[in-house]
Design a protein around this motif. Structure first.
Motif, PDB file in Angstrom:
ATOM      1  N   GLN A 249       1.760   5.447  28.685  1.00  0.00           N
ATOM      2  CA  GLN A 249       2.988   5.555  27.919  1.00  0.00           C
ATOM      3  C   GLN A 249       3.603   4.162  27.771  1.00  0.00           C
ATOM      4  OE1 GLN A 249       5.587   8.642  29.285  1.00  0.00           O
ATOM      5  NE2 GLN A 249       7.173   8.248  27.752  1.00  0.00           N
ATOM      6  N   THR A 250       4.065   3.862  26.572  1.00  0.00           N
ATOM      7  CA  THR A 250       4.615   2.538  26.297  1.00  0.00           C
ATOM      8  C   THR A 250       6.096   2.635  25.984  1.00  0.00           C
ATOM      9  OG1 THR A 250       2.498   1.719  25.447  1.00  0.00           O
ATOM     10  CG2 THR A 250       4.471   0.501  24.800  1.00  0.00           C
ATOM     11  N   PHE A 251       6.875   1.730  26.564  1.00  0.00           N
ATOM     12  CA  PHE A 251       8.313   1.656  26.331  1.00  0.00           C
ATOM     13  C   PHE A 251       8.633   0.339  25.635  1.00  0.00           C
ATOM     14  CE2 PHE A 251       7.655   4.521  29.801  1.00  0.00           C
ATOM     15  CZ  PHE A 251       8.587   5.531  29.619  1.00  0.00           C
ATOM     16  N   GLU A 252       9.721   0.333  24.890  1.00  0.00           N
ATOM     17  CA  GLU A 252      10.039  -0.848  24.091  1.00  0.00           C
ATOM     18  C   GLU A 252      10.480  -2.024  24.948  1.00  0.00           C
ATOM     19  OE1 GLU A 252      12.230  -1.881  19.860  1.00  0.00           O
ATOM     20  OE2 GLU A 252      12.185   0.147  20.641  1.00  0.00           O
ATOM     21  N   HIS A 253      11.091  -1.739  26.096  1.00  0.00           N
ATOM     22  CA  HIS A 253      11.579  -2.812  26.956  1.00  0.00           C
ATOM     23  C   HIS A 253      11.094  -2.593  28.388  1.00  0.00           C
ATOM     24  CE1 HIS A 253      14.183  -4.421  23.846  1.00  0.00           C
ATOM     25  NE2 HIS A 253      14.622  -3.209  23.620  1.00  0.00           N
ATOM     26  N   PHE A 254      11.003  -3.696  29.139  1.00  0.00           N
ATOM     27  CA  PHE A 254      10.494  -3.639  30.501  1.00  0.00           C
ATOM     28  C   PHE A 254      11.386  -2.770  31.394  1.00  0.00           C
ATOM     29  CE2 PHE A 254       7.345  -6.672  32.612  1.00  0.00           C
ATOM     30  CZ  PHE A 254       6.947  -5.708  33.517  1.00  0.00           C
ATOM     31  N   TYR A 255      12.713  -2.904  31.219  1.00  0.00           N
ATOM     32  CA  TYR A 255      13.597  -2.152  32.106  1.00  0.00           C
ATOM     33  C   TYR A 255      13.458  -0.645  31.906  1.00  0.00           C
ATOM     34  CZ  TYR A 255      16.786  -2.221  28.041  1.00  0.00           C
ATOM     35  OH  TYR A 255      17.329  -2.109  26.789  1.00  0.00           O
ATOM     36  N   LEU A 256      13.054  -0.213  30.702  1.00  0.00           N
ATOM     37  CA  LEU A 256      12.832   1.209  30.471  1.00  0.00           C
ATOM     38  C   LEU A 256      11.580   1.681  31.211  1.00  0.00           C
ATOM     39  CD1 LEU A 256      13.617   1.409  26.647  1.00  0.00           C
ATOM     40  CD2 LEU A 256      15.104   2.038  28.552  1.00  0.00           C
ATOM     41  N   ALA A 257      10.534   0.870  31.188  1.00  0.00           N
ATOM     42  CA  ALA A 257       9.312   1.233  31.911  1.00  0.00           C
ATOM     43  C   ALA A 257       9.578   1.313  33.407  1.00  0.00           C
ATOM     44  CB  ALA A 257       8.210   0.215  31.617  1.00  0.00           C
ATOM     45  N   LEU A 258      10.358   0.371  33.948  1.00  0.00           N
ATOM     46  CA  LEU A 258      10.653   0.387  35.375  1.00  0.00           C
ATOM     47  C   LEU A 258      11.544   1.570  35.742  1.00  0.00           C
ATOM     48  CD1 LEU A 258      11.191  -3.426  35.996  1.00  0.00           C
ATOM     49  CD2 LEU A 258       9.184  -2.050  36.540  1.00  0.00           C
TER      50      LEU A 258
END
Length: 325
Positions: A249-258
């Motif tokens: 799954q890919t998120f637009e920003h790093f903080y969303l993935a974390l």
């Protein structure tokens, strides 16, 4: 409003950059956003104007004459705004210090430490803004910038190192436990590594033998961030561990993935500074420890810090905060 026929103003920067580069990908890199974000803004602009601004080929993007004319007008307007902004933004030496910081580092590491800055350096007022990549101190209204050293820096910009980047997979404790019980990963570190402070991962490059890869991540959704899409590949290259996910799954920003990793959605690559507090609180664990990736963070300034007591005080405080990293 005095200008009822203006197009969406937030579409003009990506549009101008796309015309100048004849490439949405290069425009996205310049603006530090995703290709999809630029594409959406271009579509919004075309819809607003009721015209097609680009001739789209299989591997080409050609601005129409109307697009070039509009882009030239946008550039002229931006030049005027730029000149006026620099005049307005001139600050006295003793005034607030404008600090630009990479967004996820700002949210997850710097902002939680601001109370300590106010306590330790009470005379310093810092104005924060989010930004990444190259910074122009002549053009941008910032005094200093906190950046990862993954891009060229002009020779006349002063670079003050802060801490090295260390990365590794992170996930919620519950997910880690389920994966352990179901053999979702193998060869993970001992509890010291789970705490996120193990430094022995640097030796993992040879763990798989001369031609093979060491045991690694299997049976789990891995999480990507569009702003650092090669993070998992970097970790695999450094450690030679296998990654065989159940899904991605890919998120637009790093903080969303974390944040998704904290919520138990899957496993993300966690740069230590960005996950340090979650590791300490036990909201995340790092089953394989962390490994230096060859990059680091630095404070950029237009002059040596000792020439401005505000920058010198900020740098001293930042290095004190970085001692645990």
């Amino acid at each position: 409003m005095r200008w009822p026929d203006l197009p969406p103003l937030n579409s003009l920067l990506p549009f101008e950059a796309t015309v100048r580069h004849a490439s949405m990908t290069r425009a996205a890199e310049e603006l530090h956003v995703t290709h999809g974000a630029v594409s959406r803004q271009i579509q919004n602009l075309e819809k607003s104007l009721g015209v097609t601004l680009f001739e789209r080929g299989t591997r080409s993007l050609r601005p129409t004459p109307q697009a070039r004319r509009l882009a030239a007008a946008v550039r002229d307007a931006l030049d005027q705004v730029d000149t006026a902004s620099r005049e307005v933004a001139r600050r006295e030496r003793g005034g607030p210090l404008a600090l630009s910081c990479e967004p996820t580092l700002l949210m997850r590491w710097l902002i939680p430490r601001l109370p300590d800055l106010a306590s330790q350096v009470p005379g310093l007022t810092v104005h924060l803004s989010a930004g990444g990549g190259p910074v122009s101190f002549d053009r941008d209204p910032v005094d200093v910038a906190l950046r990862r050293d993954d891009f060229p820096v002009p020779a006349d910009v002063c670079r003050s190192p802060l801490f090295l980047e260390r990365i590794g997979p992170v996930c919620s404790p519950d997910l880690a436990e389920r994966l352990r019980d179901g053999h979702g990963f193998a060869g993970a570190g001992e509890e010291a590594g789970v705490a996120g402070t193990g430094r022995d991962e640097a030796g993992a490059a040879g763990a798989g033998g001369a031609g093979g890869a060491a045991a690694g991540v299997t049976g789990v959704t891995i999480l990507h961030a569009s702003t650092r899409p090669g993070a998992w590949a970097d970790w695999q290259r450094l450690t030679r561990r296998r990654v065989e996910p159940d899904g991605e799954q890919t998120f637009e920003h790093f903080y969303l993935a974390l944040q998704a990793a904290v919520a138990g959605v899957g496993m993300a690559i966690g740069p230590y500074a960005l996950v340090h507090d979650d590791l300490v609180r036990g909201q995340l664990v790092a089953p394989f420890g962390l490994v230096e990736d060859g990059t680091g963070y630095q404070l950029l300034s237009p002059q040596p810090p000792e020439r401005d007591e505000r920058i010198a005080a900020l740098l001293t405080w930042l290095r004190a905060q970085a001692t645990g990293l």
